[in-house]
Design an enzyme around this catalytic site. Sequence first.
Site, PDB file in Angstrom:
ATOM      1  N   ARG A  39       0.830  -1.217   0.000  1.00  0.00           N
ATOM      2  CA  ARG A  39       0.000   0.000   0.000  1.00  0.00           C
ATOM      3  C   ARG A  39       0.859   1.260   0.000  1.00  0.00           C
ATOM      4  O   ARG A  39       0.502   2.255  -0.631  1.00  0.00           O
ATOM      5  CB  ARG A  39      -0.926  -0.004   1.220  1.00  0.00           C
ATOM      6  CG  ARG A  39      -2.071  -0.964   1.054  1.00  0.00           C
ATOM      7  CD  ARG A  39      -2.947  -1.012   2.273  1.00  0.00           C
ATOM      8  NE  ARG A  39      -4.213  -1.645   1.954  1.00  0.00           N
ATOM      9  CZ  ARG A  39      -5.098  -2.026   2.856  1.00  0.00           C
ATOM     10  NH1 ARG A  39      -4.859  -1.854   4.143  1.00  0.00           N
ATOM     11  NH2 ARG A  39      -6.226  -2.578   2.482  1.00  0.00           N
ATOM     12  N   LYS A 199     -16.495 -15.662   6.266  1.00  0.00           N
ATOM     13  CA  LYS A 199     -17.934 -15.862   6.424  1.00  0.00           C
ATOM     14  C   LYS A 199     -18.739 -15.618   5.153  1.00  0.00           C
ATOM     15  O   LYS A 199     -18.445 -14.706   4.389  1.00  0.00           O
ATOM     16  CB  LYS A 199     -18.454 -14.892   7.478  1.00  0.00           C
ATOM     17  CG  LYS A 199     -17.935 -15.167   8.857  1.00  0.00           C
ATOM     18  CD  LYS A 199     -18.566 -14.180   9.786  1.00  0.00           C
ATOM     19  CE  LYS A 199     -18.105 -14.358  11.201  1.00  0.00           C
ATOM     20  NZ  LYS A 199     -18.512 -13.203  12.011  1.00  0.00           N
ATOM     21  N   GLY A 354      -6.475  -7.210   0.777  1.00  0.00           N
ATOM     22  CA  GLY A 354      -6.810  -7.819   2.061  1.00  0.00           C
ATOM     23  C   GLY A 354      -5.936  -9.015   2.353  1.00  0.00           C
ATOM     24  O   GLY A 354      -4.788  -9.084   1.922  1.00  0.00           O
ATOM     25  N   GLY A 377     -11.813  -4.900   1.258  1.00  0.00           N
ATOM     26  CA  GLY A 377     -13.223  -4.519   1.411  1.00  0.00           C
ATOM     27  C   GLY A 377     -13.677  -3.629   0.265  1.00  0.00           C
ATOM     28  O   GLY A 377     -14.790  -3.774  -0.253  1.00  0.00           O
TER      29      GLY A 377
HETATM   30  P1  AMP Z   1     -12.288 -12.120   4.930  1.00  0.00           P
HETATM   31  O1  AMP Z   1     -11.877 -10.888   5.684  1.00  0.00           O
HETATM   32  O2  AMP Z   1     -13.739 -12.433   5.006  1.00  0.00           O
HETATM   33  O3  AMP Z   1     -11.727 -12.163   3.523  1.00  0.00           O
HETATM   34  O4  AMP Z   1     -11.647 -13.306   5.712  1.00  0.00           O
HETATM   35  C1  AMP Z   1     -10.283 -13.503   5.831  1.00  0.00           C
HETATM   36  C2  AMP Z   1     -10.086 -14.470   6.927  1.00  0.00           C
HETATM   37  O5  AMP Z   1     -10.706 -15.695   6.571  1.00  0.00           O
HETATM   38  C3  AMP Z   1      -8.658 -14.773   7.218  1.00  0.00           C
HETATM   39  O6  AMP Z   1      -8.332 -14.221   8.466  1.00  0.00           O
HETATM   40  C4  AMP Z   1      -8.621 -16.300   7.266  1.00  0.00           C
HETATM   41  O7  AMP Z   1      -7.964 -16.776   8.407  1.00  0.00           O
HETATM   42  C5  AMP Z   1     -10.089 -16.658   7.356  1.00  0.00           C
HETATM   43  N1  AMP Z   1     -10.330 -18.017   6.891  1.00  0.00           N
HETATM   44  C6  AMP Z   1     -10.059 -18.547   5.698  1.00  0.00           C
HETATM   45  N2  AMP Z   1     -10.351 -19.873   5.696  1.00  0.00           N
HETATM   46  C7  AMP Z   1     -10.833 -20.168   6.921  1.00  0.00           C
HETATM   47  C8  AMP Z   1     -11.278 -21.370   7.548  1.00  0.00           C
HETATM   48  N3  AMP Z   1     -11.296 -22.505   6.887  1.00  0.00           N
HETATM   49  N4  AMP Z   1     -11.679 -21.301   8.830  1.00  0.00           N
HETATM   50  C9  AMP Z   1     -11.646 -20.121   9.487  1.00  0.00           C
HETATM   51  N5  AMP Z   1     -11.230 -18.974   8.965  1.00  0.00           N
HETATM   52  C10 AMP Z   1     -10.821 -18.983   7.695  1.00  0.00           C
END
Ligand code: AMP
Length: 398
Positions: A39, A199, A354, A377
């Site tokens: 960044r 999620k 991210g 994001g």
């Molecule tokens: P996001 O901010 O929604 O893109 O999520 C990123 C996060 O998803 C990272 O911190 C990863 O550790 C988490 N992540 C990816 N795969 C898994 C998994 N199988 N179980 C739990 N967390 C996960």
Amino acid sequence: MDISGKRTIDDLDVRGKRVLVRCDFNVPLLNGRITDDRRIRESLKTIRHLQENGAKVIACSHLGRPEEPSAELSLSSICKHIEQLLGSPVKMAVDSIGASVKKMSDDLQNGEIMLLENLRFHKEETQNDPGFAKELASLAELFVNDAFGAAHRAHSSTVGVCKFLPSAIGYLMLKELTILSNAINSPKRPLVSILGGAKVSDKIGVIDSLLDKVDVLILGGGMAYTFAGAQGFSVGRSICEKDKFEVALDIIKKAKQKGVTLLLPTDCIAAASFHNEADFKLVPLSQIPDEYMGMDIGSETVKVFSAAIKQAAGGTVIWNGPLGVCEFKNFEKGTKSLAKTLSETNLVSIIGGGDVAVPIGQLGIDEKLTHISTGGGASLRLLSGADMPGVAAVANKA
Ligand code: AMP
């Protein structure tokens, strides 16, 4: 989003002017050290342009999510890093507003640069407080928003200041918006999207919008277990949003109706607990032991996902979110394998920033990828077709 009418940095006469430039220096830190400075590096084009054209540069950014001012989240270490990369001095301010900061900005000479302290040390920043925005604006005569990573947020330094200063978008913002908008709105086909991350609930909007645009949708990461649970598999202690089972089933149905190939993991690396040293094993997605949790995609899944990428040669892949818990070395392999495949396939490859940008950055394959975004994001929001407040607020060309 259409940015053709927006004023850009090239439309401004900056010589001798105090220019407030909102950057995104919100870099990952480990024990006070910057682990990925993408960044900052990507912000230099705008800063150099302002400096070389005789502006008095007042750079600003947030860092982390401080509840109150703290040494750990001070921008002073970032300031030193910018100095090294730029090869010229950058004056560090003690705050982002106030009398001494105003004096420092008034005393700037043409081509000099100062950096304000972490904007989020003032809670008013994230509240888009007009008083705080006005004080920030009082430091300068022009405003350039170059913080793509914060463009999906309506804060004082991204939206509020535009009410008080002539505004324009910077080079990084322009590059990000152009590349991402082109990739999603007029892609070379086939268009494949890979979505990972924690999620489903965070990604429903973007999945919905992508189903109207993509040919292939690959889902991995934590959200895969909600899909597995919704289909009746037991997922042990994997991250799983039971209240999103209906949504997951609906996405599967919509993909069929729209002729989108939806690929979900068929196996995973399941661990006994959520840390790097945990005992782990490769299991089919339908056979995760009760006391285990899915942490990464398995080898069979890697094969299937890689084949889909190779089949998309000549087309476009847009990727947002890691396919496993990449913060842990033992569970980053799936994400890194797919990134390697991507780098070896002839296609337009766009990586949403991210968490996924960090492991990919470690592979040293940047040159072989079309674009690695600085905003996770923000790129998700752009892909979902929603407006970007930080861009919408910038003035249109005269
Ligand atoms: P996001 O901010 O929604 O893109 O999520 C990123 C996060 O998803 C990272 O911190 C990863 O550790 C988490 N992540 C990816 N795969 C898994 C998994 N199988 N179980 C739990 N967390 C996960």
